[in-house]
Every structure is written in structure tokens, then in C-alpha cells.
Design a protein around this motif. Structure first.
Motif, PDB file in Angstrom:
ATOM      1  N   ALA A   1       0.839  -1.204   0.000  1.00  0.00           N
ATOM      2  CA  ALA A   1       0.000   0.000   0.000  1.00  0.00           C
ATOM      3  C   ALA A   1       0.871   1.250   0.000  1.00  0.00           C
ATOM      4  N   THR A   2       1.931   1.233   0.791  1.00  0.00           N
ATOM      5  CA  THR A   2       2.830   2.392   0.870  1.00  0.00           C
ATOM      6  C   THR A   2       3.655   2.540  -0.399  1.00  0.00           C
TER       7      THR A   2
ATOM      8  N   THR B   1       3.193   1.415  -3.524  1.00  0.00           N
ATOM      9  CA  THR B   1       2.471   1.753  -4.755  1.00  0.00           C
ATOM     10  C   THR B   1       1.889   3.159  -4.721  1.00  0.00           C
ATOM     11  N   SER B   2       1.572   3.662  -3.537  1.00  0.00           N
ATOM     12  CA  SER B   2       0.969   5.002  -3.464  1.00  0.00           C
ATOM     13  C   SER B   2       2.013   6.105  -3.345  1.00  0.00           C
TER      14      SER B   2
ATOM     15  N   PHE C   1       2.445   8.396  -6.503  1.00  0.00           N
ATOM     16  CA  PHE C   1       1.220   9.182  -6.687  1.00  0.00           C
ATOM     17  C   PHE C   1       1.111  10.259  -5.606  1.00  0.00           C
ATOM     18  N   GLY C   2       1.463   9.884  -4.379  1.00  0.00           N
ATOM     19  CA  GLY C   2       1.413  10.844  -3.287  1.00  0.00           C
ATOM     20  C   GLY C   2       2.355  12.009  -3.505  1.00  0.00           C
TER      21      GLY C   2
ATOM     22  N   VAL D   1      -8.602  14.470  -2.020  1.00  0.00           N
ATOM     23  CA  VAL D   1      -7.476  13.774  -1.386  1.00  0.00           C
ATOM     24  C   VAL D   1      -7.748  13.530   0.092  1.00  0.00           C
TER      25      VAL D   1
ATOM     26  N   LEU E   1      -5.307  -1.969  -1.479  1.00  0.00           N
ATOM     27  CA  LEU E   1      -5.926  -0.795  -2.098  1.00  0.00           C
ATOM     28  C   LEU E   1      -6.670   0.028  -1.063  1.00  0.00           C
TER      29      LEU E   1
ATOM     30  N   ALA F   1      -4.195   1.762   1.180  1.00  0.00           N
ATOM     31  CA  ALA F   1      -3.517   2.854   0.483  1.00  0.00           C
ATOM     32  C   ALA F   1      -4.401   4.090   0.407  1.00  0.00           C
ATOM     33  N   ILE F   2      -5.677   3.908   0.122  1.00  0.00           N
ATOM     34  CA  ILE F   2      -6.593   5.040   0.005  1.00  0.00           C
ATOM     35  C   ILE F   2      -6.795   5.724   1.358  1.00  0.00           C
TER      36      ILE F   2
ATOM     37  N   PHE G   1      -3.516   7.594   2.179  1.00  0.00           N
ATOM     38  CA  PHE G   1      -3.059   8.571   1.192  1.00  0.00           C
ATOM     39  C   PHE G   1      -3.082  10.014   1.697  1.00  0.00           C
TER      40      PHE G   1
ATOM     41  N   ALA H   1       1.960   6.642   6.368  1.00  0.00           N
ATOM     42  CA  ALA H   1       1.089   5.808   5.534  1.00  0.00           C
ATOM     43  C   ALA H   1       1.209   4.340   5.924  1.00  0.00           C
TER      44      ALA H   1
END
Length: 231
Positions: free
Chosen positions: A22-23, A25-26, A29-30, A52, A98, A101-102, A105, A157
Motif C-alpha cells: 500500500a505504501t 504503490t501510493s 502518486f502521493g 485527497v 488498495l 492505500a486510500i 493517502f 502511511a
């Protein structure tokens, strides 16, 4: 005699796996969103900022339900992922990643955004006047200066992902060995007679992992700061 039983170790290992992915992959994007919010001036910036931070305001169960409606097998995104790529997120550990991660985020973006806003733009402008491209300015000037904030955002995160419960259990349920993370396992153990001891052990492990992550983050941030200062 082992401190944790097989089922408890399984929950810990799955939580670490979910939080790690989660950390990881995000993170890009973060960082990208943090740069947009900190330096960008465009229509819809405030709307993006609101979106966000929405997971922080919404009840986690609502976020999980929205994920289920969107990424479930009958959801618009879930159906496309399964049909074209063979990826199923609902009731899988990948779905737990997922959801985590959301939920994590906003914390990641906020820490990075504060670090970016603390950087004097004149330093970047000076590098640009010397002929450095935007990419080179970011890699050689901006990124080293904001690295402590990036590390702090990643650790926050990770810790949030380790403790995520509401959105995860709504989206992927509580399946032993597949989607049962530490928070879900604690909840499950508390629902059965005699499960309090296992729940307490998992609570101890959760606190230990969180403290270790925070100490590691502090050590890395200080080391990066000393390196930047040339000491």
C-alpha cells in the motif's frame, strides 16, 4: 513456547505485506499530488485537495462500500480489471492493500506537501538559471530537501495501513489466511470466548511495529538532514 500462534503470525505477516505494498504503490502518486497541491495553480485545485482528504472525513465503512461498488466484480472498474487483466480486488489481499492505500493517502500527501512548501523556490530558480532542466532541478535540489518529509509521509502511511480496519473489512471481509489483517484478527478474537489473550498479543505486536517504524523514520530523517547540511 512461541509468543504468537500460527493464525496470529499469519495475520501479522499479511498486515506487513498489505502495508508495504500500500505504501510502495501510493508513494509516487502521493509525491505527484503533493507537488501539484504545493506548487500548482490550476482550476479545481481546491477540489483535488478536498478529494485527497475525503477518506479522513468519511466513515471508513463508507469508503469500503464505495470501493466495493467501484472495484467489486460487478463494479465498473472491477469488471474491467477482471475481464481485461484478470485482476480481482474484492475479497483478496490486493483489495486490502488498495483500501489501506486510500485511507493512508491523505496523511502521506499532507506530510510531503508541508515539506515541499517549506523549500525556498529561489533555490530551484537558481538551479534553473544555470541551465538545469525541471527534472534535474527536482532530483538534485527539491528531492534532497524534501526527503525527510517523504520519509515521514511514507512511515505515516505504513502505520495507518497497518491499523486500517473499517474500509478493509467492508471491501475484502475477514477471511483467515487471505484478508484477515491484525486489526481484523483482533476483532475476530474478541468475538469468541477465550480469545482475549490472542487479541492482547496482537495488540502488543501492533504497538511494537508502530514504535519501530516511528523510530526508524526519525533516524532516517535525521541522517538525511545531516547529509544535506554536510555534517
Amino acid at each position: 513456547m512461541e509468543f504468537l500462534g500460527p493464525e496470529e503470525w499469519q495475520a501479522v505477516a499479511l498486515s506487513l505485506k498489505v502495508a508495504f505494498w500500500a505504501t510502495l504503490t501510493s508513494l509516487p502518486f502521493g509525491l505527484g499530488v503533493a507537488m501539484l497541491l504545493a506548487r500548482g495553480r490550476f482550476p479545481g485545485r481546491h477540489l483535488l485537495n478536498g478529494l485527497v482528504h475525503l477518506p479522513l472525513i468519511l466513515p471508513p465503512v463508507v469508503t469500503g462500500y464505495l470501493l466495493l461498488m467501484t472495484f467489486g466484480r460487478r463494479g465498473p472498474a472491477g469488471a474491467v480489471l477482471e475481464q481485461w487483466f484478470g485482476i480481482v480486488l474484492a475479497f483478496r489481499w490486493t483489495g486490502a492493500a488498495l483500501a489501506a492505500a486510500i485511507m493512508a493517502f491523505p496523511l502521506m500527501v499532507r506530510a510531503m506537501r508541508l515539506a515541499i512548501e517549506a523549500v525556498d523556490p529561489k533555490l530551484e530558480q537558481a538551479a534553473a538559471t544555470l541551465g538545469a532542466s525541471r527534472g534535474r532541478v527536482f532530483l538534485t535540489v527539491t528531492l534532497p530537501l524534501i526527503l525527510p518529509g517523504v520519509i515521514a509521509g511514507a512511515v505515516l502511511a505504513f502505520a495507518k495501513a497497518m491499523g486500517e480496519f473499517g474500509a478493509t473489512i467492508t471491501f475484502v471481509s475477514n477471511i483467515p489466511g487471505q484478508t484477515r489483517t491484525v486489526p481484523s484478527a483482533i476483532y475476530a478474537f474478541l468475538q469468541v470466548p477465550g480469545g482475549e489473550d490472542a487479541a492482547v498479543r496482537l495488540v502488543v505486536v501492533s504497538v511494537a511495529i508502530a514504535m519501530l517504524a516511528l523510530l526508524l523514520s526519525e533516524w532516517l530523517a535525521r541522517r538525511v538532514a545531516r547529509k544535506i547540511a554536510g555534517r
